[in-house]
Design a protein around this motif. Sequence first.
Motif, PDB file in Angstrom:
ATOM      1  N   GLN A 100      24.261  18.383 -12.568  1.00 56.93           N
ATOM      2  CA  GLN A 100      22.954  18.389 -13.424  1.00 56.93           C
ATOM      3  C   GLN A 100      23.007  18.294 -14.934  1.00 56.93           C
ATOM      4  OE1 GLN A 100      19.784  21.648 -12.967  1.00 56.93           O
ATOM      5  NE2 GLN A 100      19.238  20.062 -11.418  1.00 56.93           N
ATOM      6  N   GLY A 101      23.992  19.162 -15.369  1.00 55.38           N
ATOM      7  CA  GLY A 101      24.064  19.246 -16.894  1.00 55.38           C
ATOM      8  C   GLY A 101      24.507  17.939 -17.378  1.00 55.38           C
ATOM      9  N   THR A 102      25.505  17.282 -16.673  1.00 55.27           N
ATOM     10  CA  THR A 102      25.938  16.090 -17.285  1.00 55.27           C
ATOM     11  C   THR A 102      24.923  14.818 -17.211  1.00 55.27           C
ATOM     12  OG1 THR A 102      28.173  16.759 -16.264  1.00 55.27           O
ATOM     13  CG2 THR A 102      27.757  14.086 -16.677  1.00 55.27           C
ATOM     14  N   LEU A 103      24.123  14.911 -16.121  1.00 54.69           N
ATOM     15  CA  LEU A 103      22.831  13.962 -15.809  1.00 54.69           C
ATOM     16  C   LEU A 103      22.117  14.305 -17.172  1.00 54.69           C
ATOM     17  CD1 LEU A 103      21.595  12.009 -14.394  1.00 54.69           C
ATOM     18  CD2 LEU A 103      20.358  13.654 -13.205  1.00 54.69           C
ATOM     19  N   ALA A 104      21.716  15.486 -17.452  1.00 54.12           N
ATOM     20  CA  ALA A 104      20.828  15.723 -18.480  1.00 54.12           C
ATOM     21  C   ALA A 104      21.518  15.234 -19.871  1.00 54.12           C
ATOM     22  CB  ALA A 104      20.565  17.250 -18.732  1.00 54.12           C
ATOM     23  N   GLU A 105      22.832  15.574 -20.089  1.00 57.13           N
ATOM     24  CA  GLU A 105      23.633  15.221 -21.239  1.00 57.13           C
ATOM     25  C   GLU A 105      23.527  13.742 -21.330  1.00 57.13           C
ATOM     26  OE1 GLU A 105      25.021  15.476 -25.137  1.00 57.13           O
ATOM     27  OE2 GLU A 105      23.941  16.619 -23.835  1.00 57.13           O
ATOM     28  N   ARG A 106      23.949  12.789 -20.275  1.00 55.69           N
ATOM     29  CA  ARG A 106      23.858  11.370 -20.366  1.00 55.69           C
ATOM     30  C   ARG A 106      22.639  10.942 -20.756  1.00 55.69           C
ATOM     31  NH1 ARG A 106      26.364   9.213 -14.831  1.00 55.69           N
ATOM     32  NH2 ARG A 106      26.368   7.251 -16.045  1.00 55.69           N
ATOM     33  N   ILE A 107      21.533  11.540 -20.241  1.00 54.48           N
ATOM     34  CA  ILE A 107      20.222  10.766 -20.692  1.00 54.48           C
ATOM     35  C   ILE A 107      19.826  11.224 -22.003  1.00 54.48           C
ATOM     36  CG2 ILE A 107      17.640  11.166 -20.262  1.00 54.48           C
ATOM     37  CD1 ILE A 107      18.413  11.853 -17.276  1.00 54.48           C
ATOM     38  N   ARG A 108      20.145  12.315 -22.357  1.00 50.66           N
ATOM     39  CA  ARG A 108      19.948  12.644 -23.928  1.00 50.66           C
ATOM     40  C   ARG A 108      20.935  11.970 -24.814  1.00 50.66           C
ATOM     41  NH1 ARG A 108      21.628  14.869 -28.311  1.00 50.66           N
ATOM     42  NH2 ARG A 108      23.634  14.883 -27.494  1.00 50.66           N
ATOM     43  N   ALA A 109      22.138  11.672 -24.538  1.00 56.11           N
ATOM     44  CA  ALA A 109      22.931  10.927 -25.182  1.00 56.11           C
ATOM     45  C   ALA A 109      22.405   9.349 -25.500  1.00 56.11           C
ATOM     46  CB  ALA A 109      24.335  10.790 -24.724  1.00 56.11           C
ATOM     47  N   GLY A 110      21.864   9.028 -24.318  1.00 53.94           N
ATOM     48  CA  GLY A 110      21.319   7.360 -24.233  1.00 53.94           C
ATOM     49  C   GLY A 110      20.034   7.406 -25.284  1.00 53.94           C
ATOM     50  N   GLY A 111      19.266   8.447 -25.405  1.00 53.03           N
ATOM     51  CA  GLY A 111      18.136   8.447 -26.294  1.00 53.03           C
ATOM     52  C   GLY A 111      18.647   8.656 -27.805  1.00 53.03           C
ATOM     53  N   ALA A 112      19.494   9.314 -27.871  1.00 49.46           N
ATOM     54  CA  ALA A 112      20.291   9.611 -29.318  1.00 49.46           C
ATOM     55  C   ALA A 112      21.035   8.326 -29.909  1.00 49.46           C
ATOM     56  CB  ALA A 112      21.131  10.833 -29.287  1.00 49.46           C
TER      57      ALA A 112
END
Length: 229
Positions: A100-112
């Motif tokens: 779950q934390g990796t999923l959130a970070e993959r999405i956040r990274a995509g937005g950044a």
Amino acid sequence: MKEILHSFTEAVQAIPDGSTLMVGGFGLVGIPEQLIKALADSGVSNLTVISNNCGVDDWGLGLLLRNKQIKKIIASYVGENKEFERQVLSGEIEAELVPQGTLAERIRAGGAGIPAFYTPAGVGTPLADGRETRFFNNKEYILEHALTADFSLIRAVRGDRMGNLVYNKTARNFNPIMASAGKVTIAEIEELVEIGSLNPESIETPGIYVQKIIVGAQEKRIERLTTKQ
């Protein structure tokens, strides 16, 4: 000023077959209920869906599963959805399960705009099989790639005509990061307010990330009812 839509059918009509979608929410909390229902009614198919989980059998993304509209889901949690389990085991749907934390970070990274990053989550497990790894400070990390989507469907409690959004409590889960990671972000909100009505210090998604807004009532179903005897 953002485009204010007046029907949910209109809101999803530009989503073609084969699209990649991010859908906000956690369980049934903070999901864009009416946008999902409109997608289910639209018949759009062959979708890749990025979401924390896949709803329940008769609500949320479970509606799209029931209609066989999803070809692949990237999620962290199978949860209570028996139809999801059945389709995965029968090979009818491709599932990529991500911590779950990796999923959130993959999405956040995509937005950044960050294409990839290293994380220790999953090292030494089947998740690391065939993956690029590196050592930093004598600790092993897995390379993870960012996630973006053609469309992000999110839900907020309140928004103004410039697309600035605020969320209600735990609806802050995946909605804010998904808003920034979609090429087109459609925000389903409960209340539309005039510009200047929102406290600038409370705005969690700036309007620059939002392209379209639609106001809709929420049923806010309970995923699992628990009572005290």
